[in-house]
Design an enzyme around this catalytic site. Structure first.
Site, PDB file in Angstrom:
ATOM      1  N   ASP A 427       0.858  -1.190   0.000  1.00 57.89           N
ATOM      2  CA  ASP A 427       0.000   0.000   0.000  1.00 57.89           C
ATOM      3  C   ASP A 427       0.896   1.242   0.000  1.00 57.89           C
ATOM      4  O   ASP A 427       2.115   1.137   0.178  1.00 57.89           O
ATOM      5  CB  ASP A 427      -0.862  -0.057   1.277  1.00 57.89           C
ATOM      6  CG  ASP A 427      -1.921   1.039   1.327  1.00 57.89           C
ATOM      7  OD1 ASP A 427      -2.290   1.584   0.283  1.00 57.89           O
ATOM      8  OD2 ASP A 427      -2.386   1.331   2.467  1.00 57.89           O
ATOM      9  N   GLU A 430       2.621   4.986  -3.981  1.00 46.45           N
ATOM     10  CA  GLU A 430       2.584   5.921  -5.146  1.00 46.45           C
ATOM     11  C   GLU A 430       3.883   6.670  -5.327  1.00 46.45           C
ATOM     12  O   GLU A 430       4.215   6.955  -6.490  1.00 46.45           O
ATOM     13  CB  GLU A 430       1.408   6.902  -4.972  1.00 46.45           C
ATOM     14  CG  GLU A 430       0.051   6.261  -5.115  1.00 46.45           C
ATOM     15  CD  GLU A 430      -0.297   5.323  -3.943  1.00 46.45           C
ATOM     16  OE1 GLU A 430       0.168   5.602  -2.816  1.00 46.45           O
ATOM     17  OE2 GLU A 430      -0.983   4.325  -4.163  1.00 46.45           O
ATOM     18  N   ASP A 503      -8.962   3.547  -2.534  1.00 48.13           N
ATOM     19  CA  ASP A 503      -9.979   3.964  -1.550  1.00 48.13           C
ATOM     20  C   ASP A 503     -11.249   4.484  -2.194  1.00 48.13           C
ATOM     21  O   ASP A 503     -11.470   5.692  -2.301  1.00 48.13           O
ATOM     22  CB  ASP A 503      -9.384   5.025  -0.621  1.00 48.13           C
ATOM     23  CG  ASP A 503      -8.231   4.462   0.192  1.00 48.13           C
ATOM     24  OD1 ASP A 503      -8.142   3.224   0.322  1.00 48.13           O
ATOM     25  OD2 ASP A 503      -7.419   5.263   0.691  1.00 48.13           O
TER      26      ASP A 503
HETATM   27  O1  MIG Z   1      -3.663   6.016   4.809  1.00 46.24           O
HETATM   28  O2  MIG Z   1      -3.556   0.734   5.717  1.00 46.24           O
HETATM   29  O3  MIG Z   1      -5.889   2.161   0.385  1.00 46.24           O
HETATM   30  O4  MIG Z   1      -6.824  -0.077   1.737  1.00 46.24           O
HETATM   31  O5  MIG Z   1      -6.778  -0.022   4.546  1.00 46.24           O
HETATM   32  C1  MIG Z   1      -4.478   4.908   4.605  1.00 46.24           C
HETATM   33  C2  MIG Z   1      -4.704   1.497   5.879  1.00 46.24           C
HETATM   34  C3  MIG Z   1      -3.637   3.686   4.339  1.00 46.24           C
HETATM   35  C4  MIG Z   1      -4.912   2.999   2.399  1.00 46.24           C
HETATM   36  C5  MIG Z   1      -5.387   1.799   1.649  1.00 46.24           C
HETATM   37  C6  MIG Z   1      -6.399   1.054   2.444  1.00 46.24           C
HETATM   38  C7  MIG Z   1      -5.814   0.643   3.777  1.00 46.24           C
HETATM   39  C8  MIG Z   1      -5.312   1.887   4.532  1.00 46.24           C
HETATM   40  N1  MIG Z   1      -4.352   2.605   3.695  1.00 46.24           N
END
Ligand code: MIG
Length: 815
Positions: A427, A430, A503
């Site tokens: 995650d 980016e 999200d």
């Molecule tokens: O700032 O890990 O898209 O699926 O549950 C949020 C917490 C960070 C974004 C992800 C989401 C995940 C969440 N993350």
């Protein structure tokens, strides 16, 4: 490696001018450097180097390279100095080319293969691509051009092509908008976009690949440039399509069709396909931010098994870690992870954990210490470490474009794999940084030795992270196929990972958006994709959740996920009425697994997209109505998810041909809309006439030992139709050594009979001995059934003739 002094970018300049796109206006107030746009001039000479042809106007050079019979690559070097020929996306730039030819004509040069001719006009340097019949499929509107920027030390590069009157444009990854991109201008710059909206751009991924479709013929353009890129599909000027970049090389692949399926297949031939995922990765997955502590996880597992709702994986989001430190466990919540994971595994659940790129600055934390000592973290232009705040607080970030750092990262998974973790979820790659969004542009990257700034590396950062993750799991996994999922991606990431759309929101609009996004990702080469079922933020009601589960059955990746501040989001969270329907649909996913798996095989092996928009199924139709909600999963099942509340019926367009309604087995003629009832426990599902659809028995998690007979539903057609069934161990790499079975079922129907011929390829042995064949839609009464020339008995189940057959049969005749 020596520190590069010719580091190309400092943080400055031209964002303002660039945002305005092609038409730059220098702004004297901001005192920006003088930017002059230059165009290619008349061609004055050429040179051949193997399968490349170099053309020059005296100062700039253009390379035309024959990559394959159907793919030609174009590169521009404004001062005749090509940049290093290195790409993270293209794994196979040199394919076998049978024949190619070069010709000089009065007004042009041509480079031809068996299928495509690239024309370079002498006077104008305009480039065009023609098919074998001489028809122009794609052509430049203006000669390729560029802007030199003394401050930046590089070029902005531009290509402007003719957009035909009726031309439509598809692809480009996860853009949350209508399938046809005509009239839009879009940007590629991986961005963390929590609760994104319809038409928001850019989102998490950069796939600079599009498909043009005009007069029933398709071609593709893959602009392999990792900088911030822009695409304009007739938005600024109706008859032009432009793509340009804030740096790097103007380098693109022309990919011939004429079928969209071929374009996607060929795009996959250069950028790779997704390896065959483990079968469990195609089951139903349950995620939430977050399930903790351990007791909560056990309760969740029990929730599934006690209700007999199938599930294959449980995800642990960031709270499983100790202070969000990657590769650690919060021992208070999870005192004995190995034991917990084993207990879950014994009950049929795989455990998938999240891993983010931000490493907490903490000298008592081994990962930070190792990264620091070995200089694996990213640095700024002024040589300070890049620091940013994310979940753990102050963090530094590995430079995943450094092969050494990737190797190190791969090894870090040892502890997790030893504890039994089966998959990893990447995650925030980016990369996302709280407050300022992402890294500043002056961050330096190794870029596998082809050093560059964050401008160049930004869009591949996530891809290289998940690549390192995948490599680590693959190595550590004791011969089992890894499972990875990433949020950020660049073209080619499909070689290492699946993706989800990030999200989203618990609204009907987002459900509909998901239907568009997954189709688009699929035709953009990222077939293994899914949405957060139910919507990440916000609160779905039972109806929305159930409709989303139904769409999930036909999403290549099926996972429910939700943000932590929302109400519970399990299949049973909305009351017994919804629970029963959710269960029925999750069971349907499991029944269809052998079909789904076979479609994944086709994607892995041949590069066919998993989801296929109706436009792709009938691209030759002039009247091609832009249907966006119907799509096929593989080539035998067509669905149209219900994406509106309270909808009790839906008009569904069926492509030409014949179809059976999955629920009542009614026969329909395609090429028109049909009205179908859509009570909450039904979604429109149609099976192509002539299809042989394999089904597993319902199981609580994937386990091939439970398949003691394979059900095959045979849908009569009065023509010949081929179906394929793929089988193997489901989780090893033995299939690479031909330990698999590819079964070809050829159905031939006429007024009074149905013949089914089976041929089998490969070395795998199934555990079961028999097929249970169901004959649907026979237009005649059965007199006899012969299998390999022996008469056999049949019975009837709810009016459907059923016969048990040895799995090795070769020929079956029903008459
Ligand atoms: O700032 O890990 O898209 O699926 O549950 C949020 C917490 C960070 C974004 C992800 C989401 C995940 C969440 N993350």
């Amino acid at each position: 490696m020596a520190e590069a002094s010719n580091y190309e970018v400092t943080e400055s300049v031209t964002e303002q001018t660039l945002e305005s796109g092609v038409q730059h206006v220098n702004n004297p107030v901001l005192d920006l450097p003088q930017i002059v746009k230059k165009y290619l001039q008349k061609v004055i000479g050429y040179q051949q180097k193997e399968n490349s042809y170099l053309f020059t106007d005296g100062s700039a050079t253009v390379e035309v390279k024959v990559v394959s019979d159907e793919i030609i690559r174009i590169r521009l070097a404004p001062h005749s100095q090509f940049l290093d020929d290195f790409s993270y996306a293209v794994s196979n730039p040199d394919q076998h080319v049978a024949v190619y030819a070069f010709q000089e004509e009065e007004d042009c040069y041509t480079v031809s293969t068996n299928t495509v001719t690239c024309v370079i006009h002498k006077e104008t340097f305009l480039i065009a691509f023609r098919d074998r019949d001489g028809k122009v499929i794609n052509q430049d509107h203006s000669p390729m051009h560029w802007e030199e920027n003394p401050d930046f030390g590089g070029y902005y590069v531009y290509c402007t092509k003719v957009a035909e009157d009726q031309e439509a444009f598809y692809g480009l990854g996860d853009k949350p908008t209508h399938l046809n991109l005509r009239g839009k201008r879009l940007t590629n710059w991986n961005s963390d976009t929590y609760s994104f909206a319809f038409d928001q751009d850019p989102l998490y991924r950069s796939i600079p690949f599009y498909i043009g479709l005009s007069s029933g013929e398709a071609y593709g353009i893959f602009f392999d440039n990792t900088f911030k890129t822009y695409f304009d599909f007739g938005a600024e000027v109706h008859d032009r399509t432009s793509f340009w970049s804030e740096g790097g090389e103007l380098q693109y692949y022309y990919i011939h069709g004429p079928h969209m399926m071929d374009v996607v297949k060929r795009y996959h031939s250069i950028t790779g396909t997704h390896y065959l995922p483990p079968l469990w990765a195609l089951g139903y997955h349950q995620c939430r931010w977050s399930y903790y502590p351990e007791s909560k996880v056990y309760e969740l597992a029990k929730g599934f098994r006690s209700r007999q709702i199938p599930c294959d994986a449980i995800y642990l989001d960031i709270d499983y870690m100790d202070g969000y430190r990657c590769f650690t466990w919060n021992k208070h919540y999870f005192p004995d992870p190995k034991k917990m994971i084993k207990t879950l595994a014994d009950d049929g659940f795989k455990t998938v954990v999240i891993i983010d790129p931000g490493i907490k600055v903490d000298d008592n934390y081994w990962v930070f210490k190792e990264g620091k000592e070995n200089k694996y973290f990213c640095r700024r232009g002024d040589d300070y470490f890049m620091e940013g705040h994310v979940w753990p607080g102050r963090c530094q970030f590995p430079d995943f474009t450094n092969p050494e750092a990737r190797k190190w990262w791969s090894g870090l998974f040892k502890g997790l794999v030893d504890a039994g973790v089966a998959g990893v979820w990447n995650d925030m790659n980016e990369p996302a940084v709280f407050g300022r969004g992402t890294f500043p542009n002056d961050v330096r990257h190794n870029y596998d030795g082809y050093r560059g700034s964050h401008r160049k590396a930004h869009n591949v950062y996530g891809m290289q992270m998940v690549r390192a993750t995948y490599d680590g799991l693959k190595k550590l996994n004791h011969g089992k196929r890894p499972f990875t999922i990433t949020r950020a991606a660049y073209a080619g990431t499909q070689r290492y990972s699946s993706v989800w759309t990030g999200d989203n929101v618990a609204t009907w609009e987002h459900l509909r958006l998901g239907v568009l996004q997954l189709q688009r990702l699929s035709v953009s080469g990222m077939s293994f994709c899914g949405t957060d079922i139910g919507g990440f933020s916000g609160e779905p009601d039972g109806e929305l959740f159930t409709r989303w589960i139904q769409f999930g059955v036909f999403s290549p990746f099926m996972r429910a996920h939700s943000a932590g501040d929302t109400r519970e989001r399990e299949p049973w969270s909305f009351g017994p009425e919804f629970e029963a329907i959710n269960k029925k649909f999750i069971e349907l996913r499991y029944k269809l697994l052998p079909y789904i798996y076979s479609v994944f095989w086709e994607q892995a092996r041949y590069g066919f997209p998993i989801l296929r928009p109706v436009t792709m199924l009938e691209q030759e139709l002039e009247s091609n109505i832009p249907r966006e909600e119907e799509f096929s999963f593989g080539d035998k099942i067509l669905v149209s998810p219900v994406v509106n509340p309270g909808q009790t019926s839906k008009r569904v367009y069926l492509p030409k041909g014949y179809w059976y309604d999955y629920w009542d087995q009614c026969f329909h003629l395609g090429g028109e809309e049909v009205e179908v009832a859509t009570p909450l426990d039904r979604m429109p599902i149609f099976i192509k006439a002539g299809a042989v659809i394999p089904e597993f028995p319902v199981m609580q998690s994937v386990d091939l030992r439970l398949v003691n007979t394979l059900k095959l539903s045979v849908y009569y057609a009065d023509s010949q139709v081929n179906s394929f069934i793929y089988e193997d161990h489901g989780d090893t790499f033995a299939y690479e050594q031909e330990i698999y079975l590819e079964k070809k079922m050829v159905l031939i129907g006429d007024k009074n009979s149905l013949t089914l011929n089976q041929s089998i390829d490969g070395l795998f042995t199934e555990r079961y001995e028999t097929y249970q064949l169901y004959f649907i839609g026979l237009p005649f009464n059965i007199n006899r059934i012969r299998i390999d020339n022996k008469l056999v008995e049949w019975k009837s189940e709810d009016g459907i003739p059923v016969v048990e057959v040895s799995k090795d049969f070769k020929n079956l005749v029903v008459e």
